[in-house]
Design an enzyme around this catalytic site. Structure first.
Site, short mmCIF file in Angstrom:
data_model
loop_
_atom_site.label_atom_id
_atom_site.label_comp_id
_atom_site.label_asym_id
_atom_site.label_seq_id
_atom_site.Cartn_x
_atom_site.Cartn_y
_atom_site.Cartn_z
N ARG A 72 0.81 -1.22 0.00
CA ARG A 72 0.00 0.00 0.00
C ARG A 72 0.84 1.27 0.00
NH1 ARG A 72 -2.66 -4.15 1.95
NH2 ARG A 72 -0.60 -4.56 2.77
N THR A 73 1.76 1.37 0.95
CA THR A 73 2.49 2.62 1.14
C THR A 73 3.37 2.94 -0.06
OG1 THR A 73 2.52 2.03 3.48
CG2 THR A 73 3.90 3.88 2.80
N LYS A 100 25.78 -5.32 0.61
CA LYS A 100 27.26 -5.33 0.63
C LYS A 100 27.78 -4.58 1.84
CE LYS A 100 27.14 -5.05 -4.40
NZ LYS A 100 27.30 -4.09 -5.51
N ARG A 122 11.36 3.85 4.06
CA ARG A 122 10.85 2.83 4.99
C ARG A 122 12.01 1.96 5.42
NH1 ARG A 122 5.66 -1.13 4.72
NH2 ARG A 122 4.71 0.86 5.25
N HIS A 150 4.56 5.80 11.62
CA HIS A 150 4.13 5.67 10.22
C HIS A 150 3.17 6.84 10.00
CE1 HIS A 150 3.03 4.06 6.44
NE2 HIS A 150 2.70 2.83 6.77
N1 CP Z 1 -0.35 -0.09 5.92
C1 CP Z 1 0.86 -0.37 5.39
O1 CP Z 1 1.89 0.24 5.76
O2 CP Z 1 0.85 -1.32 4.43
P1 CP Z 1 2.13 -1.77 3.58
O3 CP Z 1 3.09 -2.42 4.52
O4 CP Z 1 1.61 -2.68 2.52
O5 CP Z 1 2.75 -0.50 3.00
#
Ligand code: CP
Length: 339
Positions: A72-73, A100, A122, A150
């Site tokens: 999603r993100t 590496k 991320r 998040h």
């Molecule tokens: N909600 C969320 O962060 O989903 P993903 O891990 O798929 O990005």
């Protein structure tokens, strides 16, 4: 809106007076959260392809640095950038020079040296996004760092909830309540949601077994309850969370483990189902109009029933949709297109 210290965690960045980052929602002023939400609300039509915003970030390049898996993100940041006319480059952990031994700091500096206008990051490391922000001069947006935060998920959760409750005009959430249920201790989604919802006046009750929802979580400004059934009639929404087996340090368990297997944080999956899953029976005890949320990915049949995920009260796919509008709003707010 104050951008100099937008959601920064840890040490201030190198040029704090000029920084424009979104690293977290904890500590953000309500006016700043409302400003992101109002921009996202106004961008909802454009997020689904209607309206003209394709020149807003024309010529900009957004780097998506995803060192932990995402559906999603990652895709919604990419789509949001494209809807605003920006281009994207992508780097994932698999196939990158992280294998590496290259550090996160060096990876970020090398990406910036190629001339990008923002980095979306991320990482598995709590505080990883702040480390990147300290290392580069361009805006940095946290797309989830370990158990820490998040922030764009927290914003899309509030936007979805406010929309369902008719609070899109001011995003004032006083008088409303939300239960966040499950593996709270492992959850960056919960930390960002607690910050955003409580800052806007919502009562937040974190629910789970004591190993997943310890009483100490109350220091985040939420209530903590171990008895799910006792809160069902009190809340206007329930946000279920995935059990994050990968953060429990117990590779022998997971969603495919036998039902009676110990999970490391709860006695057994059967026990978790019995006391903390959102079953159809529990949904019947919710207030009329209460909504069901989940940040995804879901473990259907574990933290919530298949039928509950797909029920009329579920706004789970609406959350995904609003995620594009929120990420467009964050880009509009933080990224300056090249002159
Ligand atoms: N909600 C969320 O962060 O989903 P993903 O891990 O798929 O990005």
């Amino acid at each position: 809106m104050t951008m100099a210290t937008t959601g920064h965690a840890g040490a201030p960045p190198a040029s704090s007076a000029l920084r424009r980052d979104l690293l977290g929602l904890q500590g953000l002023h309500a006016d700043d959260i409302r400003a992101y939400l109002a921009t996202a609300r106004d961008l909802i039509p454009s997020a689904s392809g209607k309206g003209m915003h394709r020149d807003a970030l024309g010529g900009a390049i957004i780097a998506n640095l995803f060192l932990e898996d995402s559906t999603r993100t990652r895709l919604s940041f990419t789509l949001a950038a494209k809807r605003l006319g920006a281009d994207t480059i992508d780097l994932t952990g698999a196939g990158s020079s992280a294998s590496k031994g290259e550090t996160l700091r060096d990876t970020a500096r090398n990406i910036e040296a190629m001339g990008v206008d923002a980095i979306v990051v991320r990482t598995k490391a709590s505080g990883g996004a702040a480390l990147v922000a300290e290392s580069v001069g361009c805006p940095v947006i946290n797309a989830g760092d370990g158990r820490h935060e998040h922030p764009t998920q927290g914003l899309l959760d509030v936007l979805t909830f406010a929309e369902a409750k008719g609070r899109l005009d001011t995003f004032e959430l006083s008088g409303l309540s939300l239960a966040i249920v499950g593996d709270i201790i492992s959850s960056r989604v919960a930390r960002s949601a607690i910050a955003a919802f409580t800052t806007l006046g919502c009562r937040v009750i974190c629910v789970g077994p004591p190993t997943m929802a310890p009483k100490g979580l109350a220091c985040l400004g939420c209530e903590v309850e171990n008895d799910f059934d006792s809160v069902l009639r009190e809340v206007d929404g329930v946000m279920m969370l995935r059990i994050q087996f990968e953060r429990h340090g117990d590779a022998t368990t997971g969603p495919t483990a036998p039902a009676a297997a110990p999970t490391g944080r709860t006695g057994s999956l059967r026990e978790f189902r019995a006391f903390h899953a959102l079953t159809q029976a529990r949904v019947k005890l919710l207030r009329p109009g209460a909504i069901i949320m989940h940040p995804g990915p879901m473990n259907r049949g574990l933290e919530l029933d298949h039928a509950v995920a797909d029920s009329g009260a579920s706004v789970i796919l609406r959350q995904v949709s609003r995620g594009v509008a929120v990420r467009m709003a964050v880009f509009r707010t933080l990224v300056r297109p090249p002159q």
